[in-house]
Design an enzyme around this catalytic site. Structure first.
Site, PDB file in Angstrom:
ATOM      1  N   ILE A  64      38.086 -33.599 -37.515  1.00 29.59           N
ATOM      2  CA  ILE A  64      36.806 -33.503 -36.792  1.00 29.59           C
ATOM      3  C   ILE A  64      36.060 -32.226 -37.165  1.00 29.59           C
ATOM      4  CG2 ILE A  64      35.696 -33.466 -34.529  1.00 29.59           C
ATOM      5  CD1 ILE A  64      37.134 -36.094 -35.011  1.00 29.59           C
TER       6      ILE A  64
ATOM      7  N   ASP B 287      22.099 -31.797 -36.352  1.00 34.15           N
ATOM      8  CA  ASP B 287      21.135 -32.716 -36.999  1.00 34.15           C
ATOM      9  C   ASP B 287      21.071 -34.092 -36.322  1.00 34.15           C
ATOM     10  OD1 ASP B 287      23.848 -32.733 -38.138  1.00 34.15           O
ATOM     11  OD2 ASP B 287      23.121 -34.442 -39.297  1.00 34.15           O
TER      12      ASP B 287
ATOM     13  N   LYS C  97      36.172 -30.415 -17.772  1.00 34.37           N
ATOM     14  CA  LYS C  97      35.140 -29.459 -18.233  1.00 34.37           C
ATOM     15  C   LYS C  97      34.032 -30.186 -18.985  1.00 34.37           C
ATOM     16  CE  LYS C  97      35.695 -27.011 -22.290  1.00 34.37           C
ATOM     17  NZ  LYS C  97      34.548 -26.964 -23.192  1.00 34.37           N
TER      18      LYS C  97
ATOM     19  N   ASP D  58      40.814 -31.599 -29.404  1.00 35.01           N
ATOM     20  CA  ASP D  58      40.997 -30.513 -28.429  1.00 35.01           C
ATOM     21  C   ASP D  58      42.453 -30.335 -28.027  1.00 35.01           C
ATOM     22  OD1 ASP D  58      37.852 -31.067 -26.667  1.00 35.01           O
ATOM     23  OD2 ASP D  58      38.346 -30.150 -28.583  1.00 35.01           O
TER      24      ASP D  58
ATOM     25  N   CYS E 199      32.770 -22.362 -29.200  1.00 33.36           N
ATOM     26  CA  CYS E 199      33.930 -22.056 -30.050  1.00 33.36           C
ATOM     27  C   CYS E 199      33.540 -22.095 -31.533  1.00 33.36           C
ATOM     28  CB  CYS E 199      35.045 -23.073 -29.821  1.00 33.36           C
ATOM     29  SG  CYS E 199      35.712 -22.997 -28.175  1.00 33.36           S
TER      30      CYS E 199
HETATM   31  C1  EPZ Z   1      32.363 -31.669 -27.961  1.00 30.72           C
HETATM   32  O1  EPZ Z   1      31.845 -30.769 -28.937  1.00 30.72           O
HETATM   33  C2  EPZ Z   1      33.294 -30.845 -27.086  1.00 30.72           C
HETATM   34  N1  EPZ Z   1      32.535 -29.799 -26.427  1.00 30.72           N
HETATM   35  C3  EPZ Z   1      34.399 -30.227 -27.940  1.00 30.72           C
HETATM   36  O2  EPZ Z   1      35.299 -29.596 -27.046  1.00 30.72           O
HETATM   37  C4  EPZ Z   1      35.155 -31.342 -28.659  1.00 30.72           C
HETATM   38  O3  EPZ Z   1      36.072 -30.743 -29.549  1.00 30.72           O
HETATM   39  C5  EPZ Z   1      34.177 -32.216 -29.445  1.00 30.72           C
HETATM   40  O4  EPZ Z   1      33.143 -32.707 -28.575  1.00 30.72           O
HETATM   41  C6  EPZ Z   1      34.871 -33.416 -30.066  1.00 30.72           C
HETATM   42  O5  EPZ Z   1      35.499 -34.167 -29.066  1.00 30.72           O
HETATM   43  C7  EPZ Z   1      31.898 -30.122 -25.268  1.00 30.72           C
HETATM   44  O6  EPZ Z   1      31.946 -31.250 -24.808  1.00 30.72           O
HETATM   45  C8  EPZ Z   1      31.162 -29.004 -24.593  1.00 30.72           C
HETATM   46  P1  EPZ Z   1      30.817 -33.383 -31.767  1.00 30.72           P
HETATM   47  P2  EPZ Z   1      30.595 -31.251 -29.872  1.00 30.72           P
HETATM   48  O7  EPZ Z   1      29.325 -33.391 -31.715  1.00 30.72           O
HETATM   49  O8  EPZ Z   1      29.700 -32.109 -29.059  1.00 30.72           O
HETATM   50  C9  EPZ Z   1      29.766 -33.003 -36.396  1.00 30.72           C
HETATM   51  C10 EPZ Z   1      36.639 -27.901 -26.201  1.00 30.72           C
HETATM   52  O9  EPZ Z   1      37.636 -27.328 -26.672  1.00 30.72           O
HETATM   53  N2  EPZ Z   1      28.359 -33.073 -35.985  1.00 30.72           N
HETATM   54  O10 EPZ Z   1      31.569 -34.586 -31.317  1.00 30.72           O
HETATM   55  O11 EPZ Z   1      30.041 -30.066 -30.553  1.00 30.72           O
HETATM   56  C11 EPZ Z   1      30.429 -31.719 -35.932  1.00 30.72           C
HETATM   57  O12 EPZ Z   1      30.185 -30.663 -36.838  1.00 30.72           O
HETATM   58  C12 EPZ Z   1      35.460 -28.153 -27.103  1.00 30.72           C
HETATM   59  O13 EPZ Z   1      36.531 -28.324 -25.029  1.00 30.72           O
HETATM   60  C13 EPZ Z   1      27.365 -33.160 -36.961  1.00 30.72           C
HETATM   61  O14 EPZ Z   1      27.649 -33.170 -38.144  1.00 30.72           O
HETATM   62  O15 EPZ Z   1      31.375 -32.136 -30.945  1.00 30.72           O
HETATM   63  C14 EPZ Z   1      31.886 -32.113 -35.899  1.00 30.72           C
HETATM   64  O16 EPZ Z   1      32.409 -32.017 -37.206  1.00 30.72           O
HETATM   65  C15 EPZ Z   1      35.665 -27.623 -28.506  1.00 30.72           C
HETATM   66  N3  EPZ Z   1      26.064 -33.213 -36.562  1.00 30.72           N
HETATM   67  C16 EPZ Z   1      31.838 -33.580 -35.480  1.00 30.72           C
HETATM   68  O17 EPZ Z   1      30.499 -34.024 -35.744  1.00 30.72           O
HETATM   69  C17 EPZ Z   1      25.697 -33.193 -35.230  1.00 30.72           C
HETATM   70  O18 EPZ Z   1      24.484 -33.256 -34.945  1.00 30.72           O
HETATM   71  C18 EPZ Z   1      32.124 -33.812 -33.997  1.00 30.72           C
HETATM   72  O19 EPZ Z   1      31.258 -32.974 -33.267  1.00 30.72           O
HETATM   73  C19 EPZ Z   1      26.733 -33.114 -34.258  1.00 30.72           C
HETATM   74  C20 EPZ Z   1      28.046 -33.059 -34.655  1.00 30.72           C
END
Ligand code: EPZ
Length: 428
Positions: free
Chosen positions: A327, A125, A22, A305, A117
């Site tokens: 995370i 940011d 996905k 995940d 989710c």
């Molecule tokens: C991706 O989400 C996935 N979604 C998530 O899968 C997955 O849990 C996550 O990566 C971590 O592996 C998709 O790929 C569509 P991140 P994403 O940016 O990109 C913080 C599932 O179940 N952060 O790696 O949103 C954030 O708040 C879903 O398939 C910032 O602070 O995750 C988090 O605490 C759920 N600023 C951490 O980083 C930003 O600009 C990781 O987020 C971006 C993120």
């Protein structure tokens, strides 16, 4: 309203084939608009998040044809409307990948802030920091992220946190920017590597994907390609946990075992037998489950995940387990639902303390997000009695045909539709 009804206690036995990933496909579909020619993308999972992506592409004027149930032909030559309105963006997180893809292709983008989710605060940011580093003008206007960048210049982007989304988004924006872009502290998930391989197959120049430093040298144009999405390691991991939780014996096919090393080693510690083959993994539940500690980390650490799924397994393991979610701020919402099934879990901030119980008991529960829904299915399969899971639309965002895949393994599961009007008023 649609719900799953599961009669627990059956051991899962047999073989199941995993669908395309996905989180790789959700990055590759937007990336296809960077090409000047049509692309053929194979092994695309048949899930609702992909349907939403196709709707967004069509709305932009991009032609998407289903060649068969898992192969799409995407023709970006008629892209006219580089905008993703709220109604299309609100259903999932991955809608924000259209920011990077549209900026990279048309030098402009207007995409509503994403949905997805509810795992606590999920800021963007780092995405905006990356776009600005490339020289784009960034504005947020009434919930829409607006980017303008006539002449994107390669830059060094040092992420403050490891972020999958921002790593993907800046990669998409940088592939046609002039000069060299260096992403430091980049995410290393398998889907980052898959996206880089897809873009390189179109003529991009990306090295280092899968490490924490990714270098992208801008190219003038990208040509068409034919590409197959990697298997979904989280779907595979979910079936591995289901086999262990039901004391079953399941061969999970179409996997890349290397992507599952963290899950495999934890399942072995807990007491399952895990055998790795070239493109499949066999999991045998021994009926003896032992406590362990889990701390979710960016890849190659234990994947967030898989946290709800492994925590559910630990609710029926001997002893006291500790699960730390490092995370996301709030990824334990499903624990209240597990408690209704007899689980003994105490959550304090980012840490869950799990006291193993001998058996869960079936109950009526509600999926709060995609992986929480998967966890409740695991609980229902392992529990005695009947479990009814509401809001299964969350699960169907990320698991293709899960009801029939489970039936094929001997699970007693069925999906029923109860028109909302049939929900009888509570007798006071
Ligand atoms: C991706 O989400 C996935 N979604 C998530 O899968 C997955 O849990 C996550 O990566 C971590 O592996 C998709 O790929 C569509 P991140 P994403 O940016 O990109 C913080 C599932 O179940 N952060 O790696 O949103 C954030 O708040 C879903 O398939 C910032 O602070 O995750 C988090 O605490 C759920 N600023 C951490 O980083 C930003 O600009 C990781 O987020 C971006 C993120």
């Amino acid at each position: 309203m649609e719900k799953y009804v599961i009669h627990g206690g059956n051991r899962l036995l047999g073989e199941v084939t995993v669908s395309g990933a996905k989180n790789a496909a959700l990055a590759i579909l937007p990336a296809a608009i960077l090409s000047d020619e049509p692309c053929i993308i194979e092994n695309v999972p048949n899930i609702s998040d992909i349907d939403y992506s196709i709707k967004i592409l069509n709305h932009m004027g991009v032609e998407v044809k289903m060649i068969n149930h898992s192969t799409l032909r995407i023709d970006p030559r008629k892209l006219r409307h580089p905008v993703v309105e709220y109604d299309l963006a609100k259903n999932m997180r991955a809608s924000y990948y259209f920011l990077g893809a549209l900026l990279g292709k048309t030098k402009t983008a207007k995409v509503s802030l994403p949905g997805g989710c509810d795992l606590g605060s999920r800021p963007i940011d780092q995405h905006l920091k990356g776009f600005e580093a490339l020289g784009a003008k960034v504005e947020i206007d009434r919930g829409m992220v607006c980017l303008e960048g006539d002449h994107l210049l390669g830059a060094k982007v040092d992420f403050d946190v490891v972020t999958v989304g921002a790593t993907i988004n800046i990669m998409l924006a940088a592939v046609k920017a002039e000069g060299l872009t260096i992403l430091e502290n980049a995410a290393k998930e398998p889907h980052i590597v898959d996206l880089a391989n897809f873009l390189n197959s179109m003529g991009a120049n990306i090295i280092g994907a899968g490490t924490d430093v990714i270098k992208i040298r801008g190219v003038e144009s990208l040509h068409g390609t034919q590409y197959s999405v990697i298997p979904d390691q989280i779907e595979a991991g979910t079936f591995m946990v289901m086999a262990a939780a039901t004391g079953g014996d399941v061969l999970i096919k179409n996997v890349i075992p290397k992507h599952l090393e963290a899950v495999t080693s934890k399942l072995q510690k807990i007491g399952a037998v895990v055998e790795e083959y070239d493109d499949s993994i066999r999991v045998v539940g021994t009926g003896r489950l032992e406590k362990t500690t889990i701390k979710t980390m960016p890849h190659p650490g234990f994947p967030t995940d898989m946290q709800p799924q492994i925590t559910t397994l630990l609710t029926i393991a001997n002893g006291t387990s500790m699960v730390t979610e490092s995370i996301f701020d709030n990824r334990f919402k499903y624990v209240d639902e597990l408690r209704r099934m007899g689980a003994d879990i105490t959550v304090n901030g980012k840490v869950a303390v799990v006291e193993g119980v001998s058996r869960l008991t079936g109950a009526s529960v509600k999926a709060t997000d995609l992986r929480a829904g998967a966890a409740l299915i695991i609980a229902g399969l392992a529990a005695s009695g009947t479990t009814e899971i509401e809001d299964v639309f969350h699960v169907e965002r990320g698991y293709e045909n899960i009801e029939n895949k489970l039936k094929g393994l001997g699970a007693d599961i069925k999906k029923i539709v109860t028109p909302d009007s049939m929900v009888l008023p509570k007798v006071l």
